[in-house]
Design an enzyme around this catalytic site. Structure first.
Site, short mmCIF file in Angstrom:
data_model
loop_
_atom_site.label_atom_id
_atom_site.label_comp_id
_atom_site.label_asym_id
_atom_site.label_seq_id
_atom_site.Cartn_x
_atom_site.Cartn_y
_atom_site.Cartn_z
N ARG A 13 55.80 -7.37 -34.69
CA ARG A 13 55.95 -6.56 -33.95
C ARG A 13 57.38 -6.24 -32.75
O ARG A 13 58.56 -6.36 -33.32
CB ARG A 13 55.20 -5.57 -32.91
CG ARG A 13 55.32 -4.03 -32.07
CD ARG A 13 56.16 -3.90 -31.16
NE ARG A 13 55.65 -4.40 -29.90
CZ ARG A 13 56.52 -5.08 -29.15
NH1 ARG A 13 57.58 -4.43 -28.96
NH2 ARG A 13 55.03 -5.81 -28.24
N ASP A 14 56.62 -7.49 -31.94
CA ASP A 14 58.07 -8.02 -31.04
C ASP A 14 59.14 -8.69 -31.83
O ASP A 14 60.39 -8.03 -31.06
CB ASP A 14 57.90 -8.75 -29.57
CG ASP A 14 57.85 -7.72 -28.53
OD1 ASP A 14 59.08 -7.76 -28.39
OD2 ASP A 14 58.05 -9.29 -27.63
N HIS A 210 52.08 -10.86 -21.63
CA HIS A 210 52.52 -11.37 -22.28
C HIS A 210 53.61 -12.29 -22.14
O HIS A 210 54.67 -11.44 -21.38
CB HIS A 210 53.05 -9.88 -22.76
CG HIS A 210 53.96 -9.58 -23.99
ND1 HIS A 210 53.59 -9.37 -25.40
CD2 HIS A 210 55.14 -9.63 -23.86
CE1 HIS A 210 55.42 -9.61 -25.60
NE2 HIS A 210 56.36 -9.66 -25.70
N HIS A 212 57.43 -14.43 -22.37
CA HIS A 212 58.62 -15.01 -22.69
C HIS A 212 59.08 -16.51 -22.79
O HIS A 212 58.50 -16.74 -21.75
CB HIS A 212 59.96 -13.97 -22.67
CG HIS A 212 60.02 -12.33 -23.59
ND1 HIS A 212 60.57 -11.82 -23.81
CD2 HIS A 212 58.62 -11.78 -23.95
CE1 HIS A 212 60.19 -10.88 -24.80
NE2 HIS A 212 59.13 -10.88 -24.84
N CYS A 243 66.50 -15.95 -29.88
CA CYS A 243 67.07 -17.17 -29.68
C CYS A 243 67.20 -17.51 -28.47
O CYS A 243 67.90 -17.54 -27.36
CB CYS A 243 68.79 -16.88 -30.23
SG CYS A 243 69.50 -18.67 -29.77
N ASN A 252 59.48 -14.52 -27.72
CA ASN A 252 58.60 -14.59 -27.01
C ASN A 252 57.79 -16.73 -27.16
O ASN A 252 59.01 -16.93 -27.77
CB ASN A 252 57.40 -13.81 -28.33
CG ASN A 252 57.13 -12.82 -27.70
OD1 ASN A 252 56.81 -11.87 -27.12
ND2 ASN A 252 58.26 -12.04 -28.84
#
Lengths: 310, 310
Positions: A13-14, A210, A212, A243, A252
């Site tokens: 998904r992400d 969640h 990153h 990236c 992520n």
């Protein structure tokens, strides 16, 4: 500190929604199947958004139907609104997550809804869930996005996040998660915010982070979260979808590095790292030219590495 | 948790010795000067090894002499043996560090000395230091290398590390540091080993961690170290000296990312991150083609970022 953690794979998904290229449906299925076989027990497989907005997610209903045939897998989908929730419920997702941006500017810009409008939407979805026959109600949670800062507003007041988390619980969600959408979070902030939100909505109602790895702090933030009792971490295979070495990077945290860290620490993930590393070939093969990241995959496992005991 | 941390820049030594190309002496001086001006208060500027072994370090005496002219800078050099210590003392380093490999196989292979021979060398150096006139005695510490695992032996018994740290203290070093030479460390191991060694040799005698980011866990390991009272962290500008994205990668943690994390957490480093980021140009210009890493440099600082208060 917990001895067992759930890793929720959000790459399909992400990850994929940040990649221009559309991954073929059969490749998505192969990816999800292989990752489940490596021991990943929860996968966010897609997003119920209009295909005109995100063509990468156009096959989400088919992917959910496929993923539900995999025994023991919790099938998660992102929903942006009530319409998305209706579609998700129709195909029987196990878990639905709605992003709720703590930065009102970001919310208005992103989904054209201010905070009261978002809370009304969340309440409507919670009512829809409650109307479903018992045993067919998906777990419904809200992801408190931009919680660690917004690229438009900058820092978001922690009191506001606490207040909005309380309002979301009151509107009927089963739990809240905290999302570092922008890669702004640092470990001290994770500690502080997790404590405040847990204190406000109840310790059992905030379980997920969640994160990153935009500024390289992703795994350090995991450590801070673990110490505050977080038990579920989102991650993306190969850090897909951002990236980390380009301006504005937003990937992520890398599933493989997270599994390595946790298992090396003696924290059980249920995931076989060697099998997981092989899944990279499926993703790389289906997205030629797309960079796939990860330190552990490049460096290999330490000599004498042992998985955590189950 | 501490509110102030020392970052020891090791790029001019650990970084450069891993790079084939020899950085011109004038470029080294410009680098060291610019980093000191950005607020870095301790720099490991070179290594007193035979130039035939490491031509990159042949100008170490000249570099030390230059660095000593910079006010407020602690000038550190690595020494492999008594001969190196004599040379380091001759030019008046502030601090000397000797690597002591906890893996005896690695020690024999690397410096052709087993553990008793290394301890004899350490004792001889400590005696040499003690013979110096007061005010001219460098601070002498040992870096317990391969402490988190060895690429030849695999895991190294923690009891052995504790015993060797005690023996090094007994031989006369001022303090010990723990080094993750191989990039094997994980946060749980950092917590455990720092506690054990501090308990054995005294809390004030273990202050430094030397971490690599080989498997992406470098900053997570910093968090674990901070919580155990570690106050000095080695790091390398641009992660110089190891490619984190190639097999066998061994780069130090990136100074820029470390400074960002600590300052964002409200931990004072004394370093101006914007000035530090500009130092990268000096290094990149002097080593054309050599990769320079860092997540924060690529992503930029978060909107509204504030340094820790002094």
């Amino acid at each position: 500190m917990t001895l067992s953690v759930t890793i929720s794979e959000v790459g399909p998904r992400d990850g994929l929604q940040s990649v221009d290229r559309v991954m073929p449906t059969e490749a998505k299925k192969a990816w999800i199947k292989a990752e489940a076989e490596a021991g990943v027990s929860e996968i966010e497989v897609g997003s119920f958004v209009p295909p005109s907005l995100l063509p990468q997610m156009a096959d989400t209903a088919e992917i959910v139907a496929f993923a539900k045939t995999i025994e023991g897998l919790d099938v998660v989908a992102l929903i942006p609104n009530l319409r998305g929730a209706e579609n998700a419920i129709k195909v029987g997702v196990d878990k639905m997550s709605i992003p709720f941006s703590m930065s009102e500017t970001h919310s208005v810009k992103n989904v054209r809804k201010d905070h009261p409008a978002m809370l009304a939407e969340i309440r409507a979805i919670a009512e829809l869930v409650a109307e479903q026959p018992e045993g067919q109600r998906p777990h419904f949670e809200v992801g408190l996005s931009t919680a660690f800062g917004c690229t438009i507003e900058g820092p978001v007041a922690e009191d506001q996040i606490v207040r909005l988390a309380e309002a979301a619980m009151e509107a009927g969600v089963a739990e809240c998660g905290l999302s570092d959408t922008t890669g702004y979070a640092n470990p001290a902030q994770v500690t502080r915010l997790v404590r405040k939100v847990k204190a406000a909505i109840g310790s059992d109602n905030l379980n997920t982070l969640h994160l990153h790895n935009t500024r390289g702090l992703g795994l350090a933030n995991v450590i801070a979260g673990l110490e505050e009792g977080i038990t579920t971490f989102d991650a993306s295979l190969g850090g897909l979808g951002g990236c980390p070495f380009a301006p504005g990077a937003s990937g992520n945290i890398v599933t493989e590095d997270l599994v390595f860290m946790l298992e090396a620490m003696g924290i059980h993930t249920g995931i076989d790292l060697e099998k997981l590393l092989k899944v990279r070939d499926i993703v790389a093969g289906a997205l030629p030219g797309e960079p796939i990241y990860g330190f552990t995959p490049d460096a290999g496992l330490p000599l004498g590495f042992e998985r955590a005991a189950a």
